[in-house]
Design a protein around this motif. Structure first.
Motif, PDB file in Angstrom:
ATOM      1  N   LYS A  70       0.824  -1.207   0.000  1.00 12.94           N
ATOM      2  CA  LYS A  70       0.000   0.000   0.000  1.00 12.94           C
ATOM      3  C   LYS A  70       0.860   1.261   0.000  1.00 12.94           C
ATOM      4  N   ALA A  71       1.917   1.268   0.808  1.00 13.45           N
ATOM      5  CA  ALA A  71       2.806   2.428   0.845  1.00 13.45           C
ATOM      6  C   ALA A  71       3.483   2.640  -0.503  1.00 13.45           C
ATOM      7  N   ALA A  72       3.923   1.559  -1.135  1.00 12.97           N
ATOM      8  CA  ALA A  72       4.577   1.678  -2.438  1.00 12.97           C
ATOM      9  C   ALA A  72       3.610   2.198  -3.492  1.00 12.97           C
ATOM     10  N   VAL A  73       2.384   1.704  -3.481  1.00 15.97           N
ATOM     11  CA  VAL A  73       1.385   2.139  -4.460  1.00 15.97           C
ATOM     12  C   VAL A  73       0.975   3.588  -4.203  1.00 15.97           C
ATOM     13  N   ASP A  74       0.757   3.943  -2.948  1.00 20.02           N
ATOM     14  CA  ASP A  74       0.398   5.332  -2.614  1.00 20.02           C
ATOM     15  C   ASP A  74       1.499   6.297  -3.023  1.00 20.02           C
ATOM     16  N   ARG A  75       2.734   5.931  -2.726  1.00 20.16           N
ATOM     17  CA  ARG A  75       3.859   6.801  -3.071  1.00 20.16           C
ATOM     18  C   ARG A  75       3.996   6.922  -4.587  1.00 20.16           C
ATOM     19  N   GLY A  76       3.872   5.805  -5.279  1.00 29.06           N
ATOM     20  CA  GLY A  76       3.941   5.833  -6.739  1.00 29.06           C
ATOM     21  C   GLY A  76       2.835   6.672  -7.349  1.00 29.06           C
ATOM     22  N   GLY A  77       1.630   6.585  -6.783  1.00 25.66           N
ATOM     23  CA  GLY A  77       0.512   7.407  -7.264  1.00 25.66           C
ATOM     24  C   GLY A  77       0.765   8.880  -7.049  1.00 25.66           C
ATOM     25  N   ALA A  78       1.313   9.232  -5.894  1.00 25.71           N
ATOM     26  CA  ALA A  78       1.608  10.636  -5.604  1.00 25.71           C
ATOM     27  C   ALA A  78       2.678  11.178  -6.540  1.00 25.71           C
ATOM     28  N   VAL A  79       3.689  10.377  -6.799  1.00 27.07           N
ATOM     29  CA  VAL A  79       4.745  10.793  -7.731  1.00 27.07           C
ATOM     30  C   VAL A  79       4.157  10.978  -9.126  1.00 27.07           C
ATOM     31  N   GLY A  80       3.281  10.064  -9.527  1.00 24.13           N
ATOM     32  CA  GLY A  80       2.635  10.190 -10.830  1.00 24.13           C
ATOM     33  C   GLY A  80       1.783  11.440 -10.949  1.00 24.13           C
ATOM     34  N   VAL A  81       1.060  11.781  -9.889  1.00 22.49           N
ATOM     35  CA  VAL A  81       0.247  12.993  -9.895  1.00 22.49           C
ATOM     36  C   VAL A  81       1.137  14.219  -9.998  1.00 22.49           C
ATOM     37  N   ARG A  82       2.254  14.216  -9.265  1.00 22.27           N
ATOM     38  CA  ARG A  82       3.150  15.374  -9.341  1.00 22.27           C
ATOM     39  C   ARG A  82       3.723  15.516 -10.757  1.00 22.27           C
ATOM     40  N   LYS A  83       4.076  14.414 -11.378  1.00 20.27           N
ATOM     41  CA  LYS A  83       4.605  14.473 -12.743  1.00 20.27           C
ATOM     42  C   LYS A  83       3.551  14.984 -13.716  1.00 20.27           C
ATOM     43  N   ALA A  84       2.292  14.592 -13.499  1.00 23.27           N
ATOM     44  CA  ALA A  84       1.218  14.982 -14.412  1.00 23.27           C
ATOM     45  C   ALA A  84       0.737  16.405 -14.192  1.00 23.27           C
ATOM     46  N   THR A  85       0.735  16.845 -12.912  1.00 18.92           N
ATOM     47  CA  THR A  85       0.139  18.160 -12.597  1.00 18.92           C
ATOM     48  C   THR A  85       1.131  19.186 -12.098  1.00 18.92           C
ATOM     49  N   GLY A  86       2.293  18.734 -11.676  1.00 16.77           N
ATOM     50  CA  GLY A  86       3.264  19.658 -11.095  1.00 16.77           C
ATOM     51  C   GLY A  86       3.024  19.922  -9.623  1.00 16.77           C
ATOM     52  N   ARG A  87       2.018  19.298  -9.026  1.00 15.67           N
ATOM     53  CA  ARG A  87       1.703  19.501  -7.603  1.00 15.67           C
ATOM     54  C   ARG A  87       1.639  18.156  -6.895  1.00 15.67           C
ATOM     55  N   TRP A  88       2.100  18.169  -5.673  1.00 10.51           N
ATOM     56  CA  TRP A  88       2.044  16.971  -4.839  1.00 10.51           C
ATOM     57  C   TRP A  88       0.649  16.853  -4.210  1.00 10.51           C
ATOM     58  N   PRO A  89      -0.024  15.707  -4.331  1.00 11.95           N
ATOM     59  CA  PRO A  89      -1.338  15.579  -3.709  1.00 11.95           C
ATOM     60  C   PRO A  89      -1.210  15.558  -2.196  1.00 11.95           C
TER      61      PRO A  89
END
Length: 90
Positions: A70-89
């Motif tokens: 869960k931690a790995a998936v959550d962290r990966g999702g957050a990194v992906g959002v930052r790459k896509a939007t420029g902002r950290w969720p």
């Protein structure tokens, strides 16, 4: 994307990632338990013929695997959002 909109937009993504993490963790646990548990299915807490040690070991292992996945998936999702939007969720 504003902070509030970003949070709202990430919620469904986070939920889907959480479901996927749970499924992946379950599959990983089953494979690990086949090695650790002498190729028997993991015990349920109410299995009368299984001892405390086996039941608690299975529960601890399952919890640890779930937490790591869960931690790995959550962290990966957050990194992906930052790459896509420029902002950290948040």
């Amino acid at each position: 994307m504003s902070g509030v909109v970003g949070k709202i937009a990430y919620k469904p993504v986070g939920l889907l990632l959480g479901v996927g993490a749970g499924l992946a963790a379950g599959l990983i646990f089953k494979q690990v338990w086949k090695v650790v548990g002498d190729d028997r299915d993991a015990p349920n807490a109410t299995d009368e013929d299984r001892g405390w040690g086996e039941i608690l070991t299975a529960a601890a292992l399952q919890g640890a695997i779930f937490a790591v996945v869960k931690a790995a998936v959550d962290r990966g999702g957050a990194v992906g959002v930052r790459k896509a939007t420029g902002r950290w969720p948040s």
